[in-house]
Design a protein around this motif. Structure first.
Motif, PDB file in Angstrom:
ATOM      1  N   ILE A  35      44.566  31.941  65.106  1.00  0.00           N
ATOM      2  CA  ILE A  35      43.693  32.764  65.935  1.00  0.00           C
ATOM      3  C   ILE A  35      44.172  34.216  65.995  1.00  0.00           C
ATOM      4  O   ILE A  35      43.432  35.141  66.280  1.00  0.00           O
ATOM      5  CB  ILE A  35      43.608  32.141  67.352  1.00  0.00           C
ATOM      6  N   TRP A  42      44.235  35.777  57.505  1.00  0.00           N
ATOM      7  CA  TRP A  42      43.517  34.689  58.181  1.00  0.00           C
ATOM      8  C   TRP A  42      42.885  33.750  57.143  1.00  0.00           C
ATOM      9  O   TRP A  42      43.004  32.527  57.242  1.00  0.00           O
ATOM     10  CB  TRP A  42      42.429  35.243  59.114  1.00  0.00           C
ATOM     11  N   LEU A 103      46.069  14.807  70.783  1.00  0.00           N
ATOM     12  CA  LEU A 103      46.579  15.921  69.967  1.00  0.00           C
ATOM     13  C   LEU A 103      47.970  15.600  69.421  1.00  0.00           C
ATOM     14  O   LEU A 103      48.312  16.001  68.307  1.00  0.00           O
ATOM     15  CB  LEU A 103      46.638  17.208  70.800  1.00  0.00           C
ATOM     16  N   LEU A 106      47.371  13.786  66.392  1.00  0.00           N
ATOM     17  CA  LEU A 106      46.866  14.655  65.322  1.00  0.00           C
ATOM     18  C   LEU A 106      47.995  15.492  64.727  1.00  0.00           C
ATOM     19  O   LEU A 106      48.125  15.623  63.517  1.00  0.00           O
ATOM     20  CB  LEU A 106      45.768  15.577  65.881  1.00  0.00           C
ATOM     21  N   PHE A 188      46.836  24.821  68.390  1.00  0.00           N
ATOM     22  CA  PHE A 188      46.032  23.598  68.440  1.00  0.00           C
ATOM     23  C   PHE A 188      46.074  23.010  69.847  1.00  0.00           C
ATOM     24  O   PHE A 188      45.072  22.515  70.348  1.00  0.00           O
ATOM     25  CB  PHE A 188      46.519  22.559  67.432  1.00  0.00           C
ATOM     26  N   GLY A 192      42.841  22.928  71.951  1.00  0.00           N
ATOM     27  CA  GLY A 192      42.299  21.581  71.871  1.00  0.00           C
ATOM     28  C   GLY A 192      42.350  20.734  73.125  1.00  0.00           C
ATOM     29  O   GLY A 192      41.514  19.869  73.300  1.00  0.00           O
ATOM     30  N   LEU A 199      34.995  18.944  78.162  1.00  0.00           N
ATOM     31  CA  LEU A 199      33.781  18.288  77.652  1.00  0.00           C
ATOM     32  C   LEU A 199      33.643  16.888  78.263  1.00  0.00           C
ATOM     33  O   LEU A 199      32.572  16.511  78.757  1.00  0.00           O
ATOM     34  CB  LEU A 199      33.841  18.207  76.115  1.00  0.00           C
ATOM     35  N   LEU A 250      27.735  20.381  75.754  1.00  0.00           N
ATOM     36  CA  LEU A 250      28.266  21.613  75.150  1.00  0.00           C
ATOM     37  C   LEU A 250      27.272  22.768  75.262  1.00  0.00           C
ATOM     38  O   LEU A 250      27.641  23.934  75.225  1.00  0.00           O
ATOM     39  CB  LEU A 250      28.631  21.360  73.684  1.00  0.00           C
ATOM     40  N   PRO A 318      28.309  26.267  70.600  1.00  0.00           N
ATOM     41  CA  PRO A 318      29.460  25.882  71.419  1.00  0.00           C
ATOM     42  C   PRO A 318      30.778  25.913  70.654  1.00  0.00           C
ATOM     43  O   PRO A 318      31.842  26.020  71.259  1.00  0.00           O
ATOM     44  CB  PRO A 318      29.127  24.446  71.861  1.00  0.00           C
ATOM     45  N   ARG A 324      34.672  31.931  61.332  1.00  0.00           N
ATOM     46  CA  ARG A 324      35.722  31.589  62.299  1.00  0.00           C
ATOM     47  C   ARG A 324      35.283  30.497  63.276  1.00  0.00           C
ATOM     48  O   ARG A 324      35.853  30.342  64.351  1.00  0.00           O
ATOM     49  CB  ARG A 324      36.192  32.852  63.020  1.00  0.00           C
ATOM     50  N   ILE A 325      34.291  29.742  62.858  1.00  0.00           N
ATOM     51  CA  ILE A 325      33.841  28.614  63.682  1.00  0.00           C
ATOM     52  C   ILE A 325      35.024  27.660  63.921  1.00  0.00           C
ATOM     53  O   ILE A 325      35.954  27.607  63.108  1.00  0.00           O
ATOM     54  CB  ILE A 325      32.673  27.886  62.958  1.00  0.00           C
ATOM     55  N   ILE A 327      37.718  25.088  63.912  1.00  0.00           N
ATOM     56  CA  ILE A 327      38.181  24.301  62.765  1.00  0.00           C
ATOM     57  C   ILE A 327      38.137  22.802  63.058  1.00  0.00           C
ATOM     58  O   ILE A 327      38.132  21.981  62.159  1.00  0.00           O
ATOM     59  CB  ILE A 327      39.615  24.751  62.374  1.00  0.00           C
ATOM     60  N   ALA A 328      38.089  22.455  64.378  1.00  0.00           N
ATOM     61  CA  ALA A 328      38.345  21.065  64.758  1.00  0.00           C
ATOM     62  C   ALA A 328      37.139  20.377  65.399  1.00  0.00           C
ATOM     63  O   ALA A 328      37.302  19.437  66.156  1.00  0.00           O
ATOM     64  CB  ALA A 328      39.536  21.017  65.707  1.00  0.00           C
ATOM     65  N   PHE A 331      37.060  16.664  64.812  1.00  0.00           N
ATOM     66  CA  PHE A 331      38.058  15.959  65.619  1.00  0.00           C
ATOM     67  C   PHE A 331      37.565  15.835  67.065  1.00  0.00           C
ATOM     68  O   PHE A 331      37.676  14.778  67.689  1.00  0.00           O
ATOM     69  CB  PHE A 331      39.390  16.717  65.568  1.00  0.00           C
TER      70      PHE A 331
HETATM   71  C1  HEM Z   1      35.032  20.379  72.680  1.00  0.00           C
HETATM   72  C2  HEM Z   1      36.043  20.879  72.050  1.00  0.00           C
HETATM   73  C3  HEM Z   1      36.137  22.254  71.466  1.00  0.00           C
HETATM   74  C4  HEM Z   1      35.326  23.338  71.637  1.00  0.00           C
HETATM   75  C5  HEM Z   1      34.058  23.450  72.476  1.00  0.00           C
HETATM   76  C6  HEM Z   1      35.883  24.409  70.829  1.00  0.00           C
HETATM   77  C7  HEM Z   1      35.339  25.677  70.727  1.00  0.00           C
HETATM   78  C8  HEM Z   1      35.810  26.659  69.876  1.00  0.00           C
HETATM   79  C9  HEM Z   1      35.183  27.942  69.698  1.00  0.00           C
HETATM   80  C10 HEM Z   1      33.951  28.417  70.439  1.00  0.00           C
HETATM   81  C11 HEM Z   1      35.895  28.632  68.765  1.00  0.00           C
HETATM   82  C12 HEM Z   1      35.569  30.024  68.197  1.00  0.00           C
HETATM   83  C13 HEM Z   1      36.019  31.115  69.149  1.00  0.00           C
HETATM   84  C14 HEM Z   1      35.633  32.493  68.642  1.00  0.00           C
HETATM   85  O1  HEM Z   1      35.011  32.624  67.582  1.00  0.00           O
HETATM   86  O2  HEM Z   1      35.974  33.474  69.323  1.00  0.00           O
HETATM   87  C15 HEM Z   1      37.001  27.797  68.358  1.00  0.00           C
HETATM   88  C16 HEM Z   1      37.962  28.147  67.449  1.00  0.00           C
HETATM   89  C17 HEM Z   1      39.067  27.389  67.161  1.00  0.00           C
HETATM   90  N1  HEM Z   1      39.308  26.103  67.611  1.00  0.00           N
HETATM   91 FE1  HEM Z   1      38.115  24.977  68.804  1.00  0.00          FE
HETATM   92  N2  HEM Z   1      37.011  23.964  70.198  1.00  0.00           N
HETATM   93  C18 HEM Z   1      37.213  22.648  70.564  1.00  0.00           C
HETATM   94  C19 HEM Z   1      38.236  21.819  70.161  1.00  0.00           C
HETATM   95  C20 HEM Z   1      39.291  22.217  69.367  1.00  0.00           C
HETATM   96  C21 HEM Z   1      40.410  21.386  69.027  1.00  0.00           C
HETATM   97  C22 HEM Z   1      40.586  19.934  69.448  1.00  0.00           C
HETATM   98  C23 HEM Z   1      41.252  22.155  68.257  1.00  0.00           C
HETATM   99  C24 HEM Z   1      42.557  21.818  67.611  1.00  0.00           C
HETATM  100  C25 HEM Z   1      42.980  20.642  67.317  1.00  0.00           C
HETATM  101  C26 HEM Z   1      40.622  23.458  68.086  1.00  0.00           C
HETATM  102  C27 HEM Z   1      41.144  24.481  67.328  1.00  0.00           C
HETATM  103  C28 HEM Z   1      40.515  25.690  67.111  1.00  0.00           C
HETATM  104  C29 HEM Z   1      41.074  26.751  66.270  1.00  0.00           C
HETATM  105  C30 HEM Z   1      42.400  26.688  65.508  1.00  0.00           C
HETATM  106  C31 HEM Z   1      40.169  27.813  66.303  1.00  0.00           C
HETATM  107  C32 HEM Z   1      40.316  29.162  65.591  1.00  0.00           C
HETATM  108  C33 HEM Z   1      39.607  29.147  64.264  1.00  0.00           C
HETATM  109  C34 HEM Z   1      39.754  30.460  63.503  1.00  0.00           C
HETATM  110  O3  HEM Z   1      39.973  31.514  64.119  1.00  0.00           O
HETATM  111  O4  HEM Z   1      39.631  30.398  62.268  1.00  0.00           O
HETATM  112  N3  HEM Z   1      39.440  23.456  68.783  1.00  0.00           N
HETATM  113  N4  HEM Z   1      36.930  26.596  69.047  1.00  0.00           N
END
Ligand code: HEM
Length: 378
Positions: A35, A42, A103, A106, A188, A192, A199, A250, A318, A324-325, A327-328, A331
């Motif tokens: 992030i 990136w 986690l 994972l 993570f 996460g 949720l 969501l 959501p 940059r959506i 990644i998980a 999961f």
């Molecule tokens: C209901 C569960 C989740 C929701 C709603 C969610 C939502 C989001 C959103 C909205 C972003 C983009 C933020 C932006 O563009 O500013 C994001 C990015 C990210 N999320 Fe999730 N997330 C969830 C679960 C997880 C989990 C379980 C993990 C890790 C195991 C995770 C890891 C990441 C990472 C690493 C990014 C950055 C991606 C990047 O910048 O390339 N997320 N998440």
């Protein structure tokens, strides 16, 4: 708010940067890994991590998630047994423990040991301080956070060493690998555990308030899973009502209400000139909650998937949008669906009279006064 403008901001990641630059020391400890990277750096890191989050790679994790779900539900069953089949408590902290334990599986292929629990607790303290640290000032208590950060660092190092040794990868520059992995693990965890527990918490609250949907989701869970001992990803794929419910949660309670990006060079957007060093905020909550776009409530809207529900428009994000959506997201769905299905097979639930509906926003949207729920063992 024009959805096409949001799409442009979220897609052009070379122009619109994630704005996590801060001089605050606590925030620097919290914002690590993917992030914190931009541009080519990136892209390379994301490319390396992507395969680990492909659905096919995650599918074999379902049994481990099932064990984590079962552990949480067993605790609830014990409480219900003491209360003659009923119990009433705030489910939110339990769901945080559940998502943290998933986690742990994972990241380290490990059970949620006491030591890992301590490390995660320290990380969540750091996350809490990070939320307070959204301004560039140094906060009192920062010294304590440095202690926590060090403790987390050494805790995580231990788990990563154990995994490296297990996997026999001892021929490379370990420290560099370990530092890099620690950064990703922290991210993570921060990204996460709270998002997924939010949720599930909102899902329990809303299914308590809408008993008809709870009954429909339970009927489906019984049909698909019956008395099956081991849940598979194929089973989860058949849980259409559960998927509709999670999509709707969501929509109403997305973890991020808005996305913020930093414009580092002057640019134009939606016919306006945006000067260098401007923050651009995309309040997706406005789109996702618009009754003009969505009508009054969910109904059967998500029955045929997200594209049909949104009529192909960019009004549901959501998990973010563009390169940059999240990644998980795969999961997140495997984890939430497994827990929800098992919960429905074991309990009926309704809101406690003490529940106060007060969605509260800091980094994420969560219930300000917790989620006290009455559960009845089936
Ligand atoms: C209901 C569960 C989740 C929701 C709603 C969610 C939502 C989001 C959103 C909205 C972003 C983009 C933020 C932006 O563009 O500013 C994001 C990015 C990210 N999320 Fe999730 N997330 C969830 C679960 C997880 C989990 C379980 C993990 C890790 C195991 C995770 C890891 C990441 C990472 C690493 C990014 C950055 C991606 C990047 O910048 O390339 N997320 N998440």
């Amino acid at each position: 708010m024009d959805p096409d403008v949001i799409r442009e901001v979220m897609t052009k990641y070379h122009t619109y940067h994630k704005s996590y630059k801060t001089s605050n020391e606590i925030a620097k400890m919290v914002v690590t890994g993917l992030i914190n990277k931009e541009g080519e750096e990136w892209a390379k890191a994301r490319m390396k991590l992507n395969p680990a989050f492909h659905l096919e790679k995650l599918k074999p994790m379902v049994p481990a998630i099932q064990v984590c779900s079962q552990n949480t539900l067993n605790e609830w069953k014990e409480m219900a047994a003491k209360g003659g089949g009923f119990c009433c408590f705030d489910v939110y902290p339990y769901l945080e423990v559940f998502t943290s334990s998933a986690l742990a599986r994972l990241m380290f292929d490990s059970t949620y040991t006491e030591q890992l629990k301590q490390t995660f607790l320290q990380l969540s303290e750091l996350a809490f301080m990070g939320k307070l640290a959204t301004n560039p000032l140094t906060l009192p208590g920062e010294k304590k956070e440095k202690g926590w950060s060090k403790a987390c660092q050494s805790g995580l190092t231990g788990f990563i060493h154990a995994r490296i040794v297990r996997e026999n990868s001892n021929d490379v520059d370990r420290q560099r690998i370990i530092d890099d992995i620690i950064g990703q693990c922290k991210l993570f965890f921060f990204a996460g555990y709270e998002t997924n527990s939010n949720l599930l918490t909102w899902t329990m609250i809303m299914l308590s308030a809408h008993q008809d949907w709870q009954a429909r989701a339970r009927e489906e869970a019984v049909q698909v899973l019956g008395n099956k001992k081991e849940i598979t990803s194929e089973d989860l794929g058949k849980l259409k009502i559960a998927t509709m419910i999670l999509n709707e949660m969501l929509r109403l309670f997305p973890s991020s209400m808005e996305f913020t990006r930093l414009v580092e060079e002057e640019t134009t957007l939606g016919g306006y000139t945006i000067p260098k060093d401007t923050l651009v905020t995309c309040p997706i909550i406005i789109l996702q909650r618009s009754t003009e776009i969505w009508g009054k409530d969910a109904g059967e809207r998500f029955a045929e998937g997200i594209v049909k529900a949104t009529k192909g428009e960019n009004v549901y994000m959501p998990f973010g949008w563009g390169p940059r959506i999240c990644i998980a997201q795969n999961f997140a769905f495997l984890e939430s669906k497994t827990f929800l299905a098992m919960l429905l097979l074991n309990f009926t639930f309704e809101l406690s009279p003490t529940y106060v509906h007060a969605p509260f926003v800091d980094f994420t949207i969560h219930p300000q006064y917790g989620a006290p729920i009455v559960l009845k063992k089936l």
